[in-house]
Design a protein around this motif. Structure first.
Motif, PDB file in Angstrom:
ATOM      1  N   PHE A 109      -8.222   3.415  -2.210  1.00 15.13           N
ATOM      2  CA  PHE A 109      -7.841   4.508  -1.311  1.00 15.13           C
ATOM      3  C   PHE A 109      -8.415   5.813  -1.898  1.00 15.13           C
ATOM      4  CE2 PHE A 109      -3.958   7.173   0.040  1.00 15.13           C
ATOM      5  CZ  PHE A 109      -4.527   7.483   1.262  1.00 15.13           C
ATOM      6  N   LYS A 110      -8.978   6.617  -1.027  1.00  9.60           N
ATOM      7  CA  LYS A 110      -9.775   7.776  -1.451  1.00  9.60           C
ATOM      8  C   LYS A 110      -9.121   8.658  -2.529  1.00  9.60           C
ATOM      9  CE  LYS A 110     -10.881  10.711   1.791  1.00  9.60           C
ATOM     10  NZ  LYS A 110     -11.459  11.061   3.096  1.00  9.60           N
ATOM     11  N   ASP A 166      -5.588  17.211   4.217  1.00  7.32           N
ATOM     12  CA  ASP A 166      -5.435  15.832   3.754  1.00  7.32           C
ATOM     13  C   ASP A 166      -4.013  15.699   3.218  1.00  7.32           C
ATOM     14  OD1 ASP A 166      -8.064  15.136   4.299  1.00  7.32           O
ATOM     15  OD2 ASP A 166      -8.773  15.774   2.321  1.00  7.32           O
ATOM     16  N   TYR A 207       0.844  -1.213   0.000  1.00  8.10           N
ATOM     17  CA  TYR A 207       0.000   0.000   0.000  1.00  8.10           C
ATOM     18  C   TYR A 207       0.869   1.250   0.000  1.00  8.10           C
ATOM     19  CZ  TYR A 207      -3.766  -3.195   1.168  1.00  8.10           C
ATOM     20  OH  TYR A 207      -4.673  -4.223   1.138  1.00  8.10           O
ATOM     21  N   LEU A 235     -16.412   2.608   4.522  1.00  8.78           N
ATOM     22  CA  LEU A 235     -17.285   2.787   5.674  1.00  8.78           C
ATOM     23  C   LEU A 235     -18.474   1.831   5.625  1.00  8.78           C
ATOM     24  CD1 LEU A 235     -17.280   6.702   5.652  1.00  8.78           C
ATOM     25  CD2 LEU A 235     -15.870   5.186   7.058  1.00  8.78           C
ATOM     26  N   SER A 290       0.661   4.193  -1.510  1.00  9.83           N
ATOM     27  CA  SER A 290       0.014   5.515  -1.377  1.00  9.83           C
ATOM     28  C   SER A 290      -0.531   5.709   0.037  1.00  9.83           C
ATOM     29  CB  SER A 290      -1.151   5.661  -2.355  1.00  9.83           C
ATOM     30  OG  SER A 290      -0.775   5.293  -3.627  1.00  9.83           O
ATOM     31  N   VAL A 291      -1.134   4.651   0.574  1.00  9.67           N
ATOM     32  CA  VAL A 291      -1.692   4.769   1.932  1.00  9.67           C
ATOM     33  C   VAL A 291      -0.548   4.998   2.921  1.00  9.67           C
ATOM     34  CG1 VAL A 291      -3.115   3.647   3.686  1.00  9.67           C
ATOM     35  CG2 VAL A 291      -3.537   3.152   1.277  1.00  9.67           C
ATOM     36  N   ALA A 334       0.737   8.522   2.682  1.00  7.00           N
ATOM     37  CA  ALA A 334      -0.188   9.480   3.299  1.00  7.00           C
ATOM     38  C   ALA A 334      -0.062   9.421   4.821  1.00  7.00           C
ATOM     39  CB  ALA A 334      -1.622   9.177   2.863  1.00  7.00           C
ATOM     40  N   SER A 378      -7.393   4.455   7.155  1.00  7.69           N
ATOM     41  CA  SER A 378      -7.101   4.688   5.731  1.00  7.69           C
ATOM     42  C   SER A 378      -7.665   6.015   5.216  1.00  7.69           C
ATOM     43  CB  SER A 378      -7.647   3.561   4.853  1.00  7.69           C
ATOM     44  OG  SER A 378      -7.234   2.323   5.330  1.00  7.69           O
ATOM     45  N   PHE A 379      -7.921   6.944   6.106  1.00  5.15           N
ATOM     46  CA  PHE A 379      -8.421   8.290   5.760  1.00  5.15           C
ATOM     47  C   PHE A 379      -9.773   8.242   5.049  1.00  5.15           C
ATOM     48  CE2 PHE A 379      -3.801   8.490   5.873  1.00  5.15           C
ATOM     49  CZ  PHE A 379      -3.532   9.629   6.599  1.00  5.15           C
ATOM     50  N   GLU A 380     -10.524   7.169   5.213  1.00  3.95           N
ATOM     51  CA  GLU A 380     -11.759   7.034   4.438  1.00  3.95           C
ATOM     52  C   GLU A 380     -12.804   8.070   4.857  1.00  3.95           C
ATOM     53  OE1 GLU A 380     -12.211   5.554   1.732  1.00  3.95           O
ATOM     54  OE2 GLU A 380     -14.375   5.750   1.522  1.00  3.95           O
ATOM     55  N   SER A 381     -12.873   8.338   6.151  1.00  2.00           N
ATOM     56  CA  SER A 381     -13.812   9.378   6.590  1.00  2.00           C
ATOM     57  C   SER A 381     -13.200  10.750   6.295  1.00  2.00           C
ATOM     58  CB  SER A 381     -14.053   9.229   8.098  1.00  2.00           C
ATOM     59  OG  SER A 381     -14.532  10.428   8.628  1.00  2.00           O
ATOM     60  N   PRO A 382     -14.031  11.752   6.011  1.00  6.38           N
ATOM     61  CA  PRO A 382     -13.458  13.081   5.742  1.00  6.38           C
ATOM     62  C   PRO A 382     -13.015  13.778   7.035  1.00  6.38           C
ATOM     63  CG  PRO A 382     -15.852  13.119   5.519  1.00  6.38           C
ATOM     64  CD  PRO A 382     -15.480  11.700   5.803  1.00  6.38           C
ATOM     65  N   TRP A 435      -2.575  14.105   0.997  1.00  8.39           N
ATOM     66  CA  TRP A 435      -2.334  14.009  -0.454  1.00  8.39           C
ATOM     67  C   TRP A 435      -2.591  15.329  -1.169  1.00  8.39           C
ATOM     68  CZ3 TRP A 435      -5.938  11.230   2.277  1.00  8.39           C
ATOM     69  CH2 TRP A 435      -7.268  11.631   2.161  1.00  8.39           C
ATOM     70  N   LYS A 436      -3.076  16.313  -0.397  1.00  4.39           N
ATOM     71  CA  LYS A 436      -3.343  17.611  -1.036  1.00  4.39           C
ATOM     72  C   LYS A 436      -2.127  18.510  -0.934  1.00  4.39           C
ATOM     73  CE  LYS A 436      -8.302  17.770  -0.571  1.00  4.39           C
ATOM     74  NZ  LYS A 436      -9.376  18.148   0.356  1.00  4.39           N
ATOM     75  N   GLU A 438      -4.702  -0.474  -4.567  1.00  6.28           N
ATOM     76  CA  GLU A 438      -4.655  -0.261  -3.112  1.00  6.28           C
ATOM     77  C   GLU A 438      -6.078  -0.139  -2.572  1.00  6.28           C
ATOM     78  OE1 GLU A 438      -1.540   2.359  -1.454  1.00  6.28           O
ATOM     79  OE2 GLU A 438      -1.015   2.694  -3.544  1.00  6.28           O
ATOM     80  N   GLU A 462     -17.576  14.218  -0.127  1.00  4.43           N
ATOM     81  CA  GLU A 462     -16.206  14.700  -0.260  1.00  4.43           C
ATOM     82  C   GLU A 462     -15.616  14.293  -1.626  1.00  4.43           C
ATOM     83  OE1 GLU A 462     -13.469  12.630   2.219  1.00  4.43           O
ATOM     84  OE2 GLU A 462     -11.939  14.196   2.112  1.00  4.43           O
TER      85      GLU A 462
END
Lengths: 328, 358
Positions: free
Chosen positions: B297-298, A322, A257, B290, A259-260, A263, A287-291, A324-325, B285, B329
């Motif tokens: 990955f987002k 974030d 992983y 949720l 990229s994960v 991050a 995994s940063f899934e929630s904002p 990745w930004k 990946e 988002e």
């Protein structure tokens, strides 16, 4: 012979060399330590006579007492008092059930042994009855998927893997994951698991990551696990086994992983630039899934909370974003 | 076929079509579970056997969305389960406890109830599709759904029927006189994924040729880039598909196009590995979403969607693009707007229906 009357059989001396002690159709012993039984027989002798079956050709197989016969043989005893049934007196399935009930009355079976029992029941008992009656009896969930997994372990797994399961080193769930890969790859994974004594969770990650990476890189698993970086972790004398286990999983995760992992590293770096102290913590979701991110503040009373929040507000919190930004 | 289904019109018509095929009537013993299913069956999922059943559940059901992501509010008309195509990414592979191509032959008899539900809520627009648990047209030459279900949908003002496919089986549709409120849509992918992973589906070019024919014959059409899969040269590869679309399709006649990145229940992964050992679709990946499904990955999803959004927008600015099961988002970052809620997305698509069909 009515099997209810077996206890009335008079034990008679049987030369041990005449008894076939290979794991036969009734055997449900695997991965056991014979020493306590050897010591017991040495001290007080054979208390319970084994139950044997003599067939029409005169060969003798064990119905009950596989370990006792093994222990006596390793003690180099010549013979033992055993109860003997004629092959005509008892059906194979009755032999199997006698052994099962005898075993379950005195000990807990390990997962490999449960698989042996189920595999031996299959030719004689309807699947539904096995699922509904015998699986709960063995302490297993009553469903066919579980039955299928246990049968596969019994039928498809090498002795080495089954030994790891029997001694509790490899979890059954992880063993099931290993069913889908070839035996050489299985062996190299088992080597790592036993060398580093990986936890159940680490075992799962190791299997998952190596299978995926082997697919992605188009390399066989043993070749991949022979990488220099993995060898270095394995042979690093500055780390103990738990540290090596963690380092290995971290390394594999980073490969699987990228990229994960990147991050997560960037996020950690961003947070470390803020002077938060030990009582203020900022976390990201898995995994940063929630904002959303989580701020955790440890405080004694309202005043200490106010101080901590004021200190926090003085930090460069606008730089949080974030990972990745790009910076604004 | 299950005992007792001989009485249905659809059964008779299917049996007439399959005169030379051996037929066996048997009692339906409920779900066959894993241990009972032979390895052979697990591999092919009984795709060479059609099972005619009388479905006892509800025929019209909302798509099972989750509250964590924004869902379009689609309704599924459950005409059958499993599919003769064999796409490596297909979610139906987890259904091998119910193998075979199961056809719900009592559909025609139950349609009345379906329309009763639709008629009971005249202010609501029912966007209905048959392509959730099977390909809408793969079995149409035999089952002839196009002869039985179009009329009822075509005649109602508060519904549309979408037939989603990866096949070229449009003869039945083209022979039908119904066009109004019928949407024919094709699932598209990059040529790389289409060639390697969509076993049994027709080529992208063939799909687009059929779409063009349907369009010229008066059907409203739709497209679905789902699942979008990250692979080597994915940008160039997806661009090739959009270039092909430009060659064949009039974009003004497209009611909507969904974008959805590959996602799957964790249990599907070992099944895909077993059934499609050469696949590369699991290489990305994937993280736990949720909703309990694995998804890219987002930031990867955002990149995939943003790229396709821009590409498609350049082709035509009004394609009715929407994301399937994504967060606000991700919507905002990749599409430049967000529907806020599932209801918001539903309203957007309902508006498209009104614009196209009145």
């Amino acid at each position: 012979m009515d099997i209810d009357n077996i206890s009335e059989l008079i034990p008679q001396p049987v030369p041990l060399r005449d008894i076939d002690d290979s794991p036969g159709p009734c055997c449900m012993s695997f991965g056991f330590d014979l020493n306590p039984l050897i010591q017991s027989i040495e001290k007080v002798g054979l208390i319970n006579p084994p139950l044997l079956k003599r067939d029409n050709q005169g060969s003798i197989t064990i119905i009950i007492g596989y370990r006792r016969i093994k222990a006596l043989k390793s003690l180099k005893a010549d013979g033992a008092g055993c109860r003997i049934l004629s092959g005509d007196d008892i059906l194979p399935v009755e032999c199997l059930l006698l052994n099962l009930y005898d075993n379950l009355a005195v000990r807990k079976l390990n997962d490999v042994e449960k698989g042996m029992v189920l595999a031996r029941l299959i030719p004689w008992i309807k699947t539904l009855e096995i699922v509904e009656h015998y699986m709960p009896f063995l302490g297993l969930p009553s469903n066919r998927a579980t039955l299928s997994s246990y049968l596969k372990i019994e039928e498809e797994m090498e002795v080495r893997v089954r030994e790891s399961i029997a001694c509790g080193q490899l979890s059954l769930r992880n063993a099931i994951m290993l069913l889908d890969i070839d035996s050489i790859s299985r062996s190299s994974i088992i080597d790592l698991i036993s060398n580093l004594k990986l936890t159940v969770n680490q075992q799962r990650q190791l299997i998952e990551y190596t299978v995926d990476l082997s697919h992605i890189q188009g390399r066989p698993i043993p070749d991949f696990l022979d990488d220099q970086s993995i060898k270095e972790i394995n042979s690093d004398t500055r780390m103990n086994n738990p540290q090596k286990g963690r380092a290995l999983i971290r390394y594999l995760r980073m490969k699987r992983y990228p990229s994960v992992s990147k991050a997560e590293r960037k996020f950690k770096k961003m947070i470390s630039r803020l002077n938060l102290g030990k009582t203020v913590k900022i976390d990201h979701s898995p995994s940063f899934e929630s904002p959303y991110y989580r701020l955790e503040v440890l405080f004694k009373d309202g005043q200490s909370l106010r101080e901590k929040l004021e200190n926090f507000m003085r930090e460069d919190i606008d730089s949080l974003r974030d990972p990745w930004k790009k910076k604004k | 076929m299950d005992e007792g289904v001989q009485k249905y019109k659809s059964t008779k018509s299917i049996l007439l079509q399959l005169k030379d095929i051996p037929v066996r009537a048997e009692k339906d013993d409920g779900p066959e579970e894993v241990a009972c299913v032979s390895n052979e069956l697990k591999r092919d999922m009984g795709k060479d056997t059609m099972h005619l059943v009388s479905y006892q559940g509800e025929f019209l059901k909302p798509c099972p969305g989750t509250k964590e992501y924004i869902c379009c509010g689609y309704q599924i008309l459950n005409v059958g389960t499993n599919c003769p195509l064999d796409c490596s990414y297909c979610i139906l592979q987890t259904y091998f406890n119910r193998p075979n191509l199961r056809v719900h032959v009592n559909l025609e008899e139950q349609l009345g109830q379906v329309f009763q539900t639709i008629d009971s809520d005249p202010d609501k627009i029912f966007r209905v599709g048959t392509g959730e648990f099977t390909d809408s047209l793969a079995l149409d030459p035999i089952i002839r759904w196009s002869e039985t279900i179009l009329r009822g949908f075509s005649e109602r003002k508060n519904t549309v029927l979408e037939l989603k496919t990866k096949t070229a089986n449009t003869a039945g549709l083209l022979g039908s006189k119904y066009r109004d409120r019928i949407i024919v849509s094709w699932s598209l992918n990059s040529p790389f994924i289409s060639c390697r992973e969509e076993h049994g589906a027709v080529s992208l070019t063939r799909r687009l040729e059929c779409a063009r024919e349907c369009q010229s014959e008066g059907f409203t059409i739709g497209f679905h880039f789902d699942p979008i899969i990250q692979h080597s040269n994915w940008m160039d590869e997806y661009r090739k598909t959009v270039d092909l679309m430009d060659k064949y399709i009039e974009p003004e006649g497209i009611i909507w196009m969904s974008l959805g990145s590959f996602r799957f229940m964790p249990a599907l992964k070992p099944i895909i590995r077993r059934r499609h050992p050469e696949t590369s679709i699991l290489d990305g990946e994937f993280v736990l979403g949720l909703d309990g499904k694995m998804r890219y990955f987002k930031p990867i999803r955002m990149e995939l969607y943003a790229f396709l959004n821009e590409l498609l927008h350049q082709w035509h600015p009004d394609l009715g693009l929407y994301l399937c099961m994504e967060s606000n988002e991700v919507w905002q970052e990749s599409m430049g707007w967000r529907p806020e809620t599932s209801e918001g997305l539903g309203n957007y698509l309902d508006e498209r229906v009104r614009n196209f069909f009145g």
